[in-house]
Design an enzyme around this catalytic site. Structure first.
Site, mmCIF file in Angstrom:
data_model
loop_
_atom_site.group_PDB
_atom_site.id
_atom_site.type_symbol
_atom_site.label_atom_id
_atom_site.label_comp_id
_atom_site.label_asym_id
_atom_site.label_seq_id
_atom_site.Cartn_x
_atom_site.Cartn_y
_atom_site.Cartn_z
ATOM 1 N N ASP A 12 0.780 -1.255 0.000
ATOM 2 C CA ASP A 12 0.000 0.000 0.000
ATOM 3 C C ASP A 12 0.811 1.304 0.000
ATOM 4 O O ASP A 12 0.485 2.237 0.759
ATOM 5 C CB ASP A 12 -0.985 0.023 1.191
ATOM 6 C CG ASP A 12 -1.986 -1.134 1.176
ATOM 7 O OD1 ASP A 12 -1.967 -1.937 0.228
ATOM 8 O OD2 ASP A 12 -2.797 -1.227 2.120
ATOM 9 N N LYS A 110 -7.026 -5.052 -2.898
ATOM 10 C CA LYS A 110 -7.764 -5.617 -1.765
ATOM 11 C C LYS A 110 -8.679 -4.555 -1.191
ATOM 12 O O LYS A 110 -8.416 -3.359 -1.336
ATOM 13 C CB LYS A 110 -6.789 -6.122 -0.700
ATOM 14 C CG LYS A 110 -5.894 -5.017 -0.162
ATOM 15 C CD LYS A 110 -4.845 -5.539 0.765
ATOM 16 C CE LYS A 110 -3.972 -4.410 1.256
ATOM 17 N NZ LYS A 110 -4.674 -3.385 2.022
ATOM 18 N N CYS A 155 -2.038 -2.876 7.672
ATOM 19 C CA CYS A 155 -1.946 -3.796 6.527
ATOM 20 C C CYS A 155 -0.649 -4.597 6.503
ATOM 21 O O CYS A 155 -0.658 -5.765 6.103
ATOM 22 C CB CYS A 155 -2.191 -3.040 5.232
ATOM 23 S SG CYS A 155 -3.927 -2.511 5.129
#
Ligand code: VGL
Ligand code: ZN
Length: 202
Positions: A12, A110, A155
């Protein structure tokens, strides 16, 4: 160059998690040069992208009266309600422009289902619905994973813990990650990672 069974996962590194973004992580962009330098050393390189529809249930704005960073209960358990971030197709969801994306073998998205969040690159927050990443890595012969990216305590940690539970040998490079640190979440995540057998390196 490391052995062919070693994969690098970059979590990310998107505009919304970098300074100036909607869910900015302090120093989020500082890790990019190190990640860029690591890429060529790994046989398998995967980038993840948090990728939410505008009506995503993890956004406080979609829960009337709820404040960002408050907790709610979802059918799959407790869920932090976040500021609107990484809406699919927006500039906030794009990779930071300094991140080298060309060397990546796979970009996996995701959090694209409105009803469920997905911190982990392996399973959505019900801890059951797979993203497909495990199968990709296994079919490419990967057994060892190194994690970098944002955010350490959400994450990155969820992904690293799932990977360790799946039987991968897992290292998190703490210095190539940055944390949100919400109410002690960084210390908790570091403990949970250690308990899951994740190796933490500087
Ligand atoms: C993340 C909060 C919400 C992360 C993603 O990438 O750590 N955190 N969505
Ligand atoms: Zn998100």
């Amino acid at each position: 160059m490391r052995a062919s069974n070693e994969g690098l996962i970059v979590i990310d590194v998107q505009n919304d998690f970098c300074p100036g973004g909607a869910l900015a992580v302090a120093g989020g962009d500082e890790i990019i040069p190190r990640i860029n330098a690591l890429m060529d050393g790994f046989a398998v390189k995967v980038l993840t992208q948090d990728w939410h529809p505008a009506d995503h249930s993890s956004f406080a704005a979609n829960h009337p009266g709820a404040a960002p960073f408050s907790l709610t209960q979802m059918p799959y358990g407790p869920q932090v309600l976040w500021p609107v971030h990484c809406v699919e197709g927006t500039d906030g969801a794009a990779f930071h422009k300094a991140l080298r994306t060309n060397p990546a073998d796979l970009v996996i998205r995701k959090g694209f289902r409105a009803a469920i969040d997905s911190y982990s690159a392996f399973f959505e927050n019900d801890h059951k619905t797979p993203t497909g990443l495990e199968g990709y890595l296994r079919s490419r012969g990967v057994t060892d994973l190194t994690f970098t990216g944002l955010a350490t305590d959400f994450c990155v940690a969820y992904s690293a813990i799932d990977a360790a539970r799946l039987g991968f040998a897992v290292t998190v490079l703490e210095g190539a990650c940055r944390a949100i640190d919400l109410n002690g979440s960084l210390a908790a995540a570091l403990n949970d990672m250690r308990a899951a057998g994740v190796r933490l390196e500087a």
